[in-house]
Design an enzyme around this catalytic site. Structure first.
Site, PDB file in Angstrom:
ATOM      1  N   LYS B  76     -25.470  -6.832   3.810  1.00  0.00           N
ATOM      2  CA  LYS B  76     -24.864  -7.779   2.881  1.00  0.00           C
ATOM      3  C   LYS B  76     -23.470  -8.097   3.422  1.00  0.00           C
ATOM      4  O   LYS B  76     -22.777  -7.194   3.919  1.00  0.00           O
ATOM      5  CB  LYS B  76     -24.759  -7.138   1.488  1.00  0.00           C
ATOM      6  CG  LYS B  76     -24.217  -8.072   0.410  1.00  0.00           C
ATOM      7  CD  LYS B  76     -24.223  -7.399  -0.966  1.00  0.00           C
ATOM      8  CE  LYS B  76     -23.765  -8.346  -2.057  1.00  0.00           C
ATOM      9  NZ  LYS B  76     -23.756  -7.692  -3.394  1.00  0.00           N
ATOM     10  N   SER B 151     -26.131 -10.290  -7.131  1.00  0.00           N
ATOM     11  CA  SER B 151     -25.446 -11.001  -6.074  1.00  0.00           C
ATOM     12  C   SER B 151     -26.014 -10.789  -4.679  1.00  0.00           C
ATOM     13  O   SER B 151     -25.768 -11.607  -3.786  1.00  0.00           O
ATOM     14  CB  SER B 151     -23.969 -10.598  -6.078  1.00  0.00           C
ATOM     15  OG  SER B 151     -23.827  -9.237  -5.705  1.00  0.00           O
ATOM     16  N   SER B 175     -26.714  -5.953  -9.132  1.00  0.00           N
ATOM     17  CA  SER B 175     -26.785  -6.803  -7.940  1.00  0.00           C
ATOM     18  C   SER B 175     -27.716  -6.310  -6.835  1.00  0.00           C
ATOM     19  O   SER B 175     -27.950  -7.033  -5.870  1.00  0.00           O
ATOM     20  CB  SER B 175     -25.388  -7.010  -7.351  1.00  0.00           C
ATOM     21  OG  SER B 175     -24.686  -7.960  -8.117  1.00  0.00           O
TER      22      SER B 175
END
Lengths: 478, 484
Positions: B76, B151, B175
């Site tokens: 990420k 997210s 997330s």
């Protein structure tokens, strides 16, 4: 109307750790800009603070030395505001739960009395960096070497009533942190500075007046000047029917005045909240016991000991214990001088301090070591040197010409204390001045001094003056 | 190759069936081919990946391979990666080349895993649909008109689309779990303090936790084993040995006590999602587990408390993005105020600004006690609810999300409705507990996630529960059409 001055001081003292409060970067002063700022000090995305355990120990020492409570649990909080030299946009400090609170310190006043000043709290925080406004035309440079330097902010109760008291308190704290070895107290480098909260109230009134805060004062002299200016300014304002505005002011050392910096309306809302990146600091009894055991002898206790152990006056002991270095020097010199306390105190406070002042030197680079001074004092004690000769030897020692004994040997300064030798010299003097001898014996006793002078001249000042007096009197009056 | 599990790929690499370089090239090729549609990557690190793969091949040839040596994966874009752009999905950091590695980055590097790129995400991890990213939204591989969740939407979509076998994510309010559910993969949020936050760009420090995405619990166990551990650089990381997550996978579930909180099955839950979850729970009964109804009475307070705590912390954490030292800086600032105002005004997107404003307000003088302090008290109540529940049961189960993936744009202008898509996941962060989302069926062709919440440091049990379920179900093996 009679006005009473009310002062509280916030003293920021830099803790003498090798590395920063929340990172491993060095705290050494004076490096090239931004060479002592690591990723954490720069506030790079993703970095996290880790508490330097040493600052906790140092704060605990301060707490124990000031009869304060060392909190079993204290919490770091974020103080949020934007400034270019504040890399994270917040300063990590302590807010609701400081590590040290509710203590006091006794200061000595000029009239010989002492006064207790309360310590509200002392909390740990990180210093910001430095903005360099002069280095680049039309731009500001940022040096983050100082960012993250550990500070202990010591907040007093509003117990101080004059600029003199403020200076006495600040000096006492300065001496204390150096005794404890938790700060070098270097004021030029900004390691020890203060903010003064000053307000006035009618004599006898309980409620405080509106205060002004004078920021960042970095010398004892400036503290006195700034407060005196502020007292005068506020008194004139109040006498003239005006009111004091709550504001932050700056002291201008060139003009000896304080100037408004920002008012309460412009003050930041710091939005304090506990820093979620750091755990609460939890201290147990065992830790505090180990800190207590590591405390050096503190100024007040040492002063009392110097009085009782060496028979010094309170005044002299006070001067000698004002700094740990001076007291250490004194005690080392006494040891070398076989315990001659009073004589050593006189020399350290007199000759030695004067010489340091004259050459503008610190004790740390004094050319005459405590042991060397003790060696000189031994020769006074055993009668080898008169006081006058000793001063002459001291001057040579100051110039680095050798130890007291070496200089006495080289310069042939050994005092003549052999009675028969002195008697011989006196006889010679009497023989070569028959006229004066007759006059003296005829009643002109003031000629005694003449004979002393002649004897000293004949011995180049080396005759023991006390013996000269005694023997001369004996021979003249026989 | 891309359909194989991480564990199988590692076995093939060791046996010499193919090299890490070949595997990595295959991954890069799939990313090049498929990611135009998905937009799951912000940066693809071809050159570094191939160099790392070659290095891994040398280690494998020398017989020193670990379970992740030579395995391609994606980070990420919130984890700092030395020398590689670390954008956090924001224009603010579009120019930011991280000068250091996050602890998680370093650990995976040391494990020999091969990073092929950095994945798209909601800006500064603030969002539940990946629509707040400066780099544009990510599509859900199961239906490209729907969101992948957020997210960590890019990391979830990349694993679901078989572009990489595994990836990293972070979870502040759901997330990892929510996008795992919406993309039909396994995603685990560890106990707060289990995975170091050093080098993971902070959103809400007291809630953020890094964790893995993979297609199966077994693969996630391998990833977590490499990511977890005490880190002296993170004061909130916990000094406690890391369990052997793989070793406990095969424990039978006979006697496992499952709690079903009634608050997770009430109004707002899509009926079809509820049915899928019920069917999954039935499978656990068959595996020998017992099921008890429980209550988590303060669940309704979790969303309000979260939307005070998280914005408050973010308002402070994001203050460092001021245009002074790194990141976006406005052109020709007139003065300091102008530099701050425009750098931040231009650098941050609207959701980030919204949260900074809310958080700043919540911490303001006169409001702190009513908001931040109160929210922190609510956290204690929520934690106590869970602790009470764990006296009766071993794990808590329920839906990960109230519905399956929603349409791109559907909730983009309705923050409150967006925030409610995390209603089942947020309490776990407030309490700091570990939880995993497992693929548990489909509804209108879109994946449903089953959330399993464990007690503190019970990641082993969660992975064991997941693995046993995945022995009797095949939801996790299904691939989205067009990505087989």
């Amino acid at each position: 109307m009679e006005w009473e001055t009310v002062i509280g001081l916030e003293i920021h003292t830099q803790l003498a750790t090798k590395s920063k409060i929340f990172s491993g970067a060095s705290t050494t002063y004076g490096a090239e800009p931004n060479t002592q700022a690591c990723a954490v000090d720069l506030g790079l995305p993703g970095v996290l603070p880790v508490l330097n355990a040493e600052v906790v120990r140092m704060a605990a020492m301060f707490g124990l030395a000031t009869h304060s409570t060392v909190a079993p649990r204290s919490v770091f909080a974020r103080k949020n505001y934007f400034y270019p030299d504040l890399p994270k946009g917040y300063q990590i400090s302590q807010f609701e739960l400081p590590i040290v609170h509710d203590g006091y310190l006794d200061i000595d006043l000029e009239d010989g009395s002492s006064k207790r000043i309360g310590i509200t709290r002392a909390h740990l925080e990180e210093d910001a960096g430095k903005s360099l406004h002069e280095a680049y035309l039309g731009k500001t440079g940022i040096d983050l070497n100082r960012a993250g330097t550990p500070l202990l902010e010591i907040v007093s109760e509003p117990d101080i009533r004059s600029a003199r008291e403020a200076v006495a308190y600040m000096k006492k704290i300065h001496s204390l942190v150096r005794y404890l070895g938790i700060s070098d107290g270097n004021m030029q480098e900004g390691s020890f500075r203060c903010d003064a909260n000053v307000s006035m109230r009618p004599q006898g009134q309980a409620a405080f007046g509106t205060r002004a805060e004078i920021k960042n004062i970095n010398s004892f002299r400036f503290v006195e000047q700034a407060i005196n200016y502020e007292v005068e300014r506020q008194t004139m304002l109040l006498e003239g029917g005006g009111t004091v505005v709550q504001e932050t002011r700056l002291f201008d050392p060139d003009k000896h005045e304080t100037r408004s910096m920002r008012s309460k309306e412009e003050a930041n809302d710091y939005r304090y909240f506990p820093d979620p990146d750091l755990l609460p600091v939890e201290l147990d009894e065992a830790f505090l016991a180990s800190v207590r055991a590591s405390l050096p002898e503190l100024p007040d206790a040492r002063k009392a000991r110097l009085v009782s152990e060496y028979g010094l006056s309170e005044y002299d002991a006070g001067i000698l214990t004002a700094s740990r270095e001076l007291a250490d020097y004194f005690e080392a010199a006494v040891r070398a001088a076989a315990g001659a306390g009073k004589l050593t105190a006189n020399w350290v406070i007199g000759e030695l301090s004067a010489a340091l002042r004259k050459d503008d030197r610190e004790l740390a680079d004094c050319p005459v070591s405590a042991a060397a001074l003790g060696g000189l004092l031994l020769r006074i004690e055993d009668g080898t040197l008169s006081g006058k000769l000793a001063k002459q030897v001291f001057e040579s020692m100051w110039k680095g010409e050798g130890s007291a004994d070496e200089i006495i040997e080289q310069q042939g300064l050994k005092q003549i204390s052999d009675s028969s030798a002195i008697e011989g010299i006196i006889s010679g003097v009497l023989d070569s001045n028959p006229k004066q001898l007759e006059q003296y014996r005829g009643g002109q006793e003031k000629l005694f001094g003449f004979f002393v002078g002649q004897v000293m001249k004949a011995t180049q000042g080396k005759a023991n003056p006390k013996q000269v007096n005694e023997l001369l009197r004996k021979l003249l009056d026989s | 190759m891309h359909q194989k599990s991480l564990v199988d790929l590692a076995a093939d690499l060791r046996s010499g069936a193919y090299t890490s370089e070949e595997l990595t090239r295959a991954c890069l090729q799939r990313i090049r081919f498929h990611d135009k549609r998905l937009n799951s990557f912000v940066t693809v690190t071809d050159t570094q990946a191939l160099a790392a793969a070659q290095a891994a091949d040398a280690v494998i040839r020398a017989g020193n391979a670990g379970p992740l040596t030579g395995i391609p994966f994606a980070h990420k874009d919130i984890f700092c990666t030395n020398g590689v752009k670390t954008s956090c999905g924001s224009r603010m950091l579009d120019n930011f080349i991280a000068p250091y590695d996050a602890t998680v980055t370093q650990k995976l590097l040391e494990a020999g895993a091969v990073m092929v790129g950095k994945t798209n995400m909601d800006e500064f991890a603030m969002g539940s649909s990946n629509e707040t990213s400066f780099y544009g939204p990510v599509s859900n591989p199961w239906d490209e008109t729907t969101v992948p969740g957020g997210s960590s939407g890019g990391s979830a979509a990349a694993v679901a689309a078989r572009l990489v076998p595994a990836s990293t994510g972070t979870d502040t309010g759901g997330s990892i779990r929510q996008p795992a559910a919406l993309c039909g993969i396994t995603g685990l949020k560890p106990t707060y303090g289990r995975v170091s936050r050093y080098g993971m760009i902070a959103f809400a420090s007291s809630l953020d936790q890094g964790g893995p995405f993979a297609r199966s619990a077994e693969d996630a166990a391998v990833m977590l084993g490499a990511m977890a551990g005490f880190d002296a650089r993170d004061s909130t990381s916990v000094d406690r040995p890391v369990d052997d997550y793989v070793a406990q996978l095969s424990e039978p579930l006979q006697g496992l006590k499952i709690g079903l909180p009634k608050e997770y099955f009430g109004a707002g839950l899509d009926a079809a999602v509820g049915d899928a979850v019920a069917a999954a729970i039935e499978e656990f009964r068959k595996l020998g587990a017992t099921v008890t109804d429980i209550t988590l009475p303060n669940t309704h307070l979790s969303v309000p408390a979260y939307y005070v705590v998280a914005p408050a912390e973010c308002s402070s954490n994001l203050s460092r993005f001021d245009g002074v030292r790194f990141g976006h800086r406005a052109d020709n600032p007139q003065d300091l105020q102008d530099l701050y105002t425009r750098s931040r005004g231009e650098g941050f997107g609207s959701e980030v600004k919204r949260r900074i404003l809310v958080g700043t307000y919540a911490l303001s003088a006169g409001y702190y006690d009513a908001y931040y302090l109160k929210a922190q008290q609510v956290r204690h109540l929520i934690r106590d609810d869970f602790l009470q529940a764990f006296k009766q049961v071993d794990v808590i189960m329920g839906p990960t999300t109230p519905s399956v993936a929603f349409k791109l744009g559907e909730k983009a202008d309705d923050p409150v409705s967006m925030y409610l898509s995390d209603i089942y996941t947020i309490a776990v962060n407030l309490a700091g507990l570990p939880a995993v989302s497992l693929p548990a069926g489909f509804c209108n062709g879109l994946p449903v996630g089953l959330q399993v919440i464990g007690n503190y440091f019970d990641e082993s049990r969660l992975l064991n529960v997941g693995h046993q379920y995945q022995q009797v179900s095949d939801w996790h093996t299904r691939s989205p059409q067009g990505f087989e």
